[in-house]
Design a protein around this motif. Structure first.
Motif, PDB file in Angstrom:
ATOM      1  N   LEU A   1      40.574 -27.864  -8.935  1.00 33.62           N
ATOM      2  CA  LEU A   1      41.495 -26.745  -8.161  1.00 33.62           C
ATOM      3  C   LEU A   1      40.744 -25.539  -8.703  1.00 33.62           C
ATOM      4  CD1 LEU A   1      45.186 -27.523  -9.025  1.00 33.62           C
ATOM      5  CD2 LEU A   1      43.853 -27.167  -6.932  1.00 33.62           C
ATOM      6  N   ALA A   2      40.336 -25.265  -9.748  1.00 32.28           N
ATOM      7  CA  ALA A   2      39.590 -24.147 -10.185  1.00 32.28           C
ATOM      8  C   ALA A   2      38.147 -23.733  -9.266  1.00 32.28           C
ATOM      9  CB  ALA A   2      38.911 -24.118 -11.575  1.00 32.28           C
ATOM     10  N   ALA A   3      37.464 -24.794  -9.046  1.00 29.92           N
ATOM     11  CA  ALA A   3      36.240 -24.625  -8.168  1.00 29.92           C
ATOM     12  C   ALA A   3      36.959 -24.366  -6.690  1.00 29.92           C
ATOM     13  CB  ALA A   3      35.602 -25.846  -8.217  1.00 29.92           C
ATOM     14  N   ARG A   4      38.013 -25.051  -6.236  1.00 29.24           N
ATOM     15  CA  ARG A   4      38.340 -24.834  -4.922  1.00 29.24           C
ATOM     16  C   ARG A   4      38.899 -23.318  -4.623  1.00 29.24           C
ATOM     17  NH1 ARG A   4      39.910 -27.801  -0.482  1.00 29.24           N
ATOM     18  NH2 ARG A   4      40.390 -26.574   1.064  1.00 29.24           N
ATOM     19  N   ILE A   5      39.767 -22.852  -5.839  1.00 29.86           N
ATOM     20  CA  ILE A   5      40.162 -21.441  -5.768  1.00 29.86           C
ATOM     21  C   ILE A   5      39.041 -20.285  -5.887  1.00 29.86           C
ATOM     22  CG2 ILE A   5      41.723 -19.748  -7.017  1.00 29.86           C
ATOM     23  CD1 ILE A   5      43.256 -22.218  -7.890  1.00 29.86           C
TER      24      ILE A   5
ATOM     25  N   GLU B   1      36.004 -20.788  -4.702  1.00 30.98           N
ATOM     26  CA  GLU B   1      35.403 -21.156  -3.480  1.00 30.98           C
ATOM     27  C   GLU B   1      36.161 -20.350  -2.255  1.00 30.98           C
ATOM     28  OE1 GLU B   1      34.165 -24.469  -0.233  1.00 30.98           O
ATOM     29  OE2 GLU B   1      34.007 -24.918  -2.140  1.00 30.98           O
ATOM     30  N   ASP B   2      37.480 -20.606  -2.307  1.00 31.73           N
ATOM     31  CA  ASP B   2      38.601 -19.935  -1.379  1.00 31.73           C
ATOM     32  C   ASP B   2      39.675 -19.423  -2.081  1.00 31.73           C
ATOM     33  OD1 ASP B   2      40.215 -19.584   0.719  1.00 31.73           O
ATOM     34  OD2 ASP B   2      40.547 -21.500   1.115  1.00 31.73           O
ATOM     35  N   PRO B   3      39.846 -18.087  -2.345  1.00 33.07           N
ATOM     36  CA  PRO B   3      40.758 -17.469  -3.242  1.00 33.07           C
ATOM     37  C   PRO B   3      42.225 -17.490  -2.222  1.00 33.07           C
ATOM     38  CG  PRO B   3      38.692 -16.237  -3.168  1.00 33.07           C
ATOM     39  CD  PRO B   3      38.551 -17.326  -2.289  1.00 33.07           C
ATOM     40  N   GLY B   4      41.961 -17.753  -1.026  1.00 34.39           N
ATOM     41  CA  GLY B   4      43.401 -17.695  -0.467  1.00 34.39           C
ATOM     42  C   GLY B   4      43.788 -19.202  -0.412  1.00 34.39           C
ATOM     43  N   PHE B   5      43.419 -20.220  -1.007  1.00 33.86           N
ATOM     44  CA  PHE B   5      43.815 -21.425  -1.053  1.00 33.86           C
ATOM     45  C   PHE B   5      45.127 -21.722  -1.148  1.00 33.86           C
ATOM     46  CE2 PHE B   5      44.408 -25.681  -3.358  1.00 33.86           C
ATOM     47  CZ  PHE B   5      44.016 -26.449  -2.360  1.00 33.86           C
ATOM     48  N   LEU B   6      46.095 -22.300  -0.373  1.00 35.23           N
ATOM     49  CA  LEU B   6      47.682 -22.763  -0.423  1.00 35.23           C
ATOM     50  C   LEU B   6      48.206 -21.362  -0.382  1.00 35.23           C
ATOM     51  CD1 LEU B   6      47.763 -25.698  -3.019  1.00 35.23           C
ATOM     52  CD2 LEU B   6      47.712 -25.537  -0.358  1.00 35.23           C
ATOM     53  N   SER B   7      47.752 -20.294   0.055  1.00 38.89           N
ATOM     54  CA  SER B   7      48.385 -18.962   0.166  1.00 38.89           C
ATOM     55  C   SER B   7      49.533 -19.257   1.297  1.00 38.89           C
ATOM     56  CB  SER B   7      47.859 -17.656   0.656  1.00 38.89           C
ATOM     57  OG  SER B   7      46.877 -17.975   1.779  1.00 38.89           O
ATOM     58  N   ALA B   8      49.438 -20.424   1.982  1.00 42.99           N
ATOM     59  CA  ALA B   8      50.587 -20.902   2.766  1.00 42.99           C
ATOM     60  C   ALA B   8      50.843 -22.306   2.500  1.00 42.99           C
ATOM     61  CB  ALA B   8      50.267 -20.637   4.385  1.00 42.99           C
ATOM     62  N   PRO B   9      51.960 -22.577   2.285  1.00 45.00           N
ATOM     63  CA  PRO B   9      52.148 -24.062   1.939  1.00 45.00           C
ATOM     64  C   PRO B   9      51.692 -24.858   2.916  1.00 45.00           C
ATOM     65  CG  PRO B   9      54.329 -22.590   1.558  1.00 45.00           C
ATOM     66  CD  PRO B   9      53.313 -21.867   2.514  1.00 45.00           C
ATOM     67  N   ARG B  10      51.303 -26.218   2.297  1.00 44.97           N
ATOM     68  CA  ARG B  10      50.854 -27.288   3.250  1.00 44.97           C
ATOM     69  C   ARG B  10      51.586 -28.546   3.086  1.00 44.97           C
ATOM     70  NH1 ARG B  10      44.720 -28.053   1.827  1.00 44.97           N
ATOM     71  NH2 ARG B  10      45.322 -29.712   0.850  1.00 44.97           N
TER      72      ARG B  10
ATOM     73  N   LEU C   1      52.265 -28.698  -0.906  1.00 47.99           N
ATOM     74  CA  LEU C   1      51.435 -28.042  -1.919  1.00 47.99           C
ATOM     75  C   LEU C   1      51.457 -26.749  -1.523  1.00 47.99           C
ATOM     76  CD1 LEU C   1      48.063 -30.342  -1.483  1.00 47.99           C
ATOM     77  CD2 LEU C   1      50.070 -30.667  -3.121  1.00 47.99           C
ATOM     78  N   SER C   2      51.974 -25.821  -2.535  1.00 48.32           N
ATOM     79  CA  SER C   2      51.965 -24.538  -2.566  1.00 48.32           C
ATOM     80  C   SER C   2      51.589 -23.617  -3.827  1.00 48.32           C
ATOM     81  CB  SER C   2      53.321 -24.159  -1.944  1.00 48.32           C
ATOM     82  OG  SER C   2      54.172 -24.725  -2.732  1.00 48.32           O
ATOM     83  N   ARG C   3      51.680 -22.463  -3.777  1.00 47.65           N
ATOM     84  CA  ARG C   3      51.792 -21.496  -4.618  1.00 47.65           C
ATOM     85  C   ARG C   3      53.026 -21.248  -5.119  1.00 47.65           C
ATOM     86  NH1 ARG C   3      46.488 -17.477  -4.405  1.00 47.65           N
ATOM     87  NH2 ARG C   3      44.852 -19.024  -3.813  1.00 47.65           N
ATOM     88  N   LEU C   4      53.631 -21.159  -6.416  1.00 45.06           N
ATOM     89  CA  LEU C   4      55.055 -20.925  -6.594  1.00 45.06           C
ATOM     90  C   LEU C   4      54.615 -19.786  -7.699  1.00 45.06           C
ATOM     91  CD1 LEU C   4      56.772 -24.280  -6.954  1.00 45.06           C
ATOM     92  CD2 LEU C   4      56.898 -22.581  -4.907  1.00 45.06           C
ATOM     93  N   GLY C   5      55.861 -19.164  -7.949  1.00 47.64           N
ATOM     94  CA  GLY C   5      55.782 -17.906  -8.927  1.00 47.64           C
ATOM     95  C   GLY C   5      55.656 -16.577  -8.242  1.00 47.64           C
ATOM     96  N   HIS C   6      55.592 -15.551  -9.013  1.00 48.79           N
ATOM     97  CA  HIS C   6      55.597 -14.284  -8.753  1.00 48.79           C
ATOM     98  C   HIS C   6      54.248 -14.101  -8.078  1.00 48.79           C
ATOM     99  CE1 HIS C   6      55.127  -9.800  -9.165  1.00 48.79           C
ATOM    100  NE2 HIS C   6      56.382  -9.811  -9.219  1.00 48.79           N
ATOM    101  N   ASP C   7      53.992 -12.925  -7.147  1.00 43.09           N
ATOM    102  CA  ASP C   7      52.504 -12.482  -6.666  1.00 43.09           C
ATOM    103  C   ASP C   7      51.531 -12.410  -7.564  1.00 43.09           C
ATOM    104  OD1 ASP C   7      53.849 -12.718  -3.994  1.00 43.09           O
ATOM    105  OD2 ASP C   7      54.249 -10.545  -3.901  1.00 43.09           O
ATOM    106  N   GLU C   8      51.949 -11.714  -8.724  1.00 38.79           N
ATOM    107  CA  GLU C   8      51.022 -11.738  -9.782  1.00 38.79           C
ATOM    108  C   GLU C   8      50.861 -12.661 -10.639  1.00 38.79           C
ATOM    109  OE1 GLU C   8      48.980  -9.029  -9.781  1.00 38.79           O
ATOM    110  OE2 GLU C   8      50.018  -8.315  -7.809  1.00 38.79           O
ATOM    111  N   GLU C   9      51.658 -13.816 -10.613  1.00 35.24           N
ATOM    112  CA  GLU C   9      51.612 -14.910 -11.738  1.00 35.24           C
ATOM    113  C   GLU C   9      51.908 -16.201 -10.940  1.00 35.24           C
ATOM    114  OE1 GLU C   9      53.337 -14.539 -15.328  1.00 35.24           O
ATOM    115  OE2 GLU C   9      52.627 -12.197 -15.873  1.00 35.24           O
TER     116      GLU C   9
END
Length: 607
Positions: A406-410, A412-421, A532-540
């Motif tokens: 996950l760390a390597a993918r993020i 490489e692609d900081p926008g990974f999962l910015s939209a749920p999939r 699969l998505s990013r959860l939490g606050h925009d900053e965390e």
């Protein structure tokens, strides 16, 4: 990570960027260039070559005592009566003024001297003297000869005399003609100034850095020097053999000499002095003097006075400062490219300036800018290296907080999962049986040691099979196969990991049973759709897998507990994994109700 821009090291570089070119510029403005002048004159040569030769002058000509003349007249020096005839015939040819680049230092036969003196006394002739400089004479902006080689007395008293010395660089190329020399008898005009004065009919007023010729000013370099710009190779100034005017008196003005300043000098092989110039390796000395005279009369010389020198100094200071600022604010590669373009741009300006008659320095700005830019580059490299190391260290620390894939993918692609999939994934949950009782007995430190070993076992078995431990939850963990990307064999790898975990943890518990008295391990696994998505606050934020499949996999640990089993896997995961000879079938299949779920589920149980 942000580094301080205004650091002590940067301030030192900035001070250097102001002080170094400032000091060089001050020396340049005051004529103290030193070694830089040697570099400057070398670069001037190729700029002059690029600009090309000047068109032949219309006001100056050369009458050469050449090989033809010496052969016809039986040798050199010429009989002074021949020189007298030459002067008279040049007047008849229409010469407006005559400048003879020959030293009549010794007395000749009285009759010869008398004939020459009579010819020279027409008021339109200047003859040559020469300043002699002892080795190691003190440098001065205005030349100070230690001695002067004057023409013999009768000539020196009756005819204007000018010193023929030119100012050459370290390679012997003449660069300037000085207009004034400070001799022991006082300021003495140069041969060129005397010749131009005769041509103009008056002594041109000489200012601090100006010479007034008619209605126009000629801007001079320091110490009343005329910077030379050559007309080309030998013959670039119209040249006529002296023999033409010794053979007979012209009946009418000669079109090549009429109305011109005529310089007479020796060009015969191995007899006259020669100089290396950009256009000719052996330009006769008389043509060098003729060049200086033509530059003055026609205004074709290079302009290099204090104003031009100050422009050079400002350019050096500006290039150094801009280069350092670019290195401070732009990316290193862009800054170096921009700095290089600035230096190339200035060089192109100096080439163009020579074509327009201005001698802008190329060596000074580069010598003034290069060391500060190099210092700024070293400072920037060290700063960037320090930042890069800190970032790498921080990134390595952050990677430990995230699964490696996950760390390597993020990264490489900081926008990974910015939209749920939505995707298909295999989910495993694992925890320890009897953990609460053990925690009470071992205390915080002992409990931590047990968890650390347990978590290590999980990673050691999951990571080689490309699974991701999405979260550790005390004595439990959630493991996902299909993150960051779905694969056809996710179920197969999840099944293999489940049995490997069950075996490894049981072995560990057996080996240390007396130490922590844990009763066993429970695993639940399911295969199905997840979000699969990013959860939490925009900053965390954290990466999460959610949905019914995740809840079902978690509930299957309860099914395992209720049925006295170590492992409970859904039929969906078993079918997706496919048959494998390495995996034993379950001891039983049961259709069970899942808490919080309406539909029953077929589940396999393993001890």
């Amino acid at each position: 990570m942000r580094a301080r821009l205004i650091s002590p090291a940067f301030l030192l570089v900035l001070v250097f960027a102001l002080a170094w070119p400032g000091w060089l510029g001050w020396r340049h403005v005051h004529g103290l260039g030193g070694p830089l002048d040697r570099i400057e004159t070398t670069t001037l040569d190729w700029r002059v070559l690029l600009a090309g030769p000047l068109p032949p002058p219309e006001t100056v000509a050369v009458v050469a005592i050449d090989d033809e003349t010496i052969e016809a007249e039986g040798g050199y020096p010429l009989d002074r009566r021949l020189m007298a005839r030459l002067v008279e015939n040049l007047r008849a040819a229409g010469a407006k003024a005559i400048a003879i680049d020959i030293l009549f230092a010794d007395a000749g036969e009285p009759a010869e001297d008398a004939a020459l003196l009579e010819a020279l006394s027409g008021g339109d002739v200047v003859i040559a003297g020469a300043g002699l400089f002892d080795h190691g004479s003190a440098a001065s902006l205005v030349p100070r000869p230690d001695r002067v080689l004057w023409p013999q007395g009768t000539f020196a008293q009756a005819v204007p005399v000018g010193l023929v010395n030119v100012s050459s660089d370290s390679g012997g190329t003449p660069r300037h003609v000085p207009l004034v020399h400070l001799t022991r008898s006082g300021p003495t005009p140069s041969f060129v100034l005397q010749a131009v004065s005769l041509y103009e009919g008056e002594v041109p007023p000489l200012g601090r850095e100006r010479l007034q010729i008619g209605d126009t000013e000629r801007r001079l370099d320091l110490g009343w020097h005329v910077p030379l710009r050559f007309y080309g190779p030998r013959g670039g100034i119209p040249t006529v053999s002296a023999e033409r005017f010794l053979a007979g008196r012209p009946d009418a003005p000669d079109p090549q000499l009429a109305g011109r300043l005529v310089l007479v000098g020796v060009t015969a092989t191995a007899m006259g002095d020669t100089f290396a110039t950009p256009f000719d390796a052996r330009l006769p000395g008389v043509e060098v003097l003729a060049t200086g005279a033509a530059n003055l009369i026609e205004g074709t010389g290079l302009t290099r006075d204090s104003s031009v020198r100050r422009i050079d100094a400002v350019a050096a200071l500006a290039l150094a400062t801009i280069g350092v600022v670019l290195l401070a604010f732009l990316p290193l590669g862009s800054a170096l490219a921009a700095g290089t373009l600035l230096l190339i741009g200035w060089m192109l300006v100096t080439v163009f300036a020579v074509g327009q008659g201005f001698w802008l320095a190329s060596a000074l700005p580069i010598a003034g800018a290069a060391p500060p830019i190099a210092a700024a580059g070293i400072w920037r490299w060290r700063r960037d290296t320090k930042i890069a190391r800190a970032v790498a260290k921080a990134e390595a620390a952050l990677r430990r907080m995230q699964p490696r894939a996950l760390a390597a993918r993020i990264a490489e692609d900081p926008g990974f999962l910015s939209a749920p999939r939505e995707t298909m994934a295999a989910i495993l949950f694992i925890d320890l049986a009897g953990f609460t009782t053990m925690s009470e007995r071992l205390g915080t430190k002992g409990t931590r040691d047990v968890l650390k070993r347990f978590h290590s076992l999980i990673v050691e078995e999951v990571m080689p099979r490309d699974g991701i431990v999405l979260s550790f939850m005390g004595d439990g963990a959630m493991i996902v196969f299909g993150l960051p990307d779905e694969h056809p064999d996710d179920g197969q790898r999840a099944l293999a990991a489940a049995f490997a975990l069950m075996k490894a943890v049981k072995l560990w518990l057996t080996e240390a049973s007396g130490e922590h008295k844990l009763s066993g391990v429970r695993l639940g696994g399911h295969y199905g759709p997840v979000i699969l998505s990013r959860l939490g606050h925009d900053e965390e934020q954290h990466i999460a897998a959610t949905g019914d499949s995740v809840n079902t996999a978690s509930r299957l640990m309860e099914v395992a507990k209720e049925n006295g089993a170590a492992l409970a896997l859904s039929k969906a995961l078993w079918d997706n994994a496919g048959s494998s000879s390495e995996i034993n079938p379950p001891r039983t299949w049961r259709t069970v109700s899942i808490r919080g779920r309406d539909k029953a589920l077929d589940v396999g149980l393993w001890d």
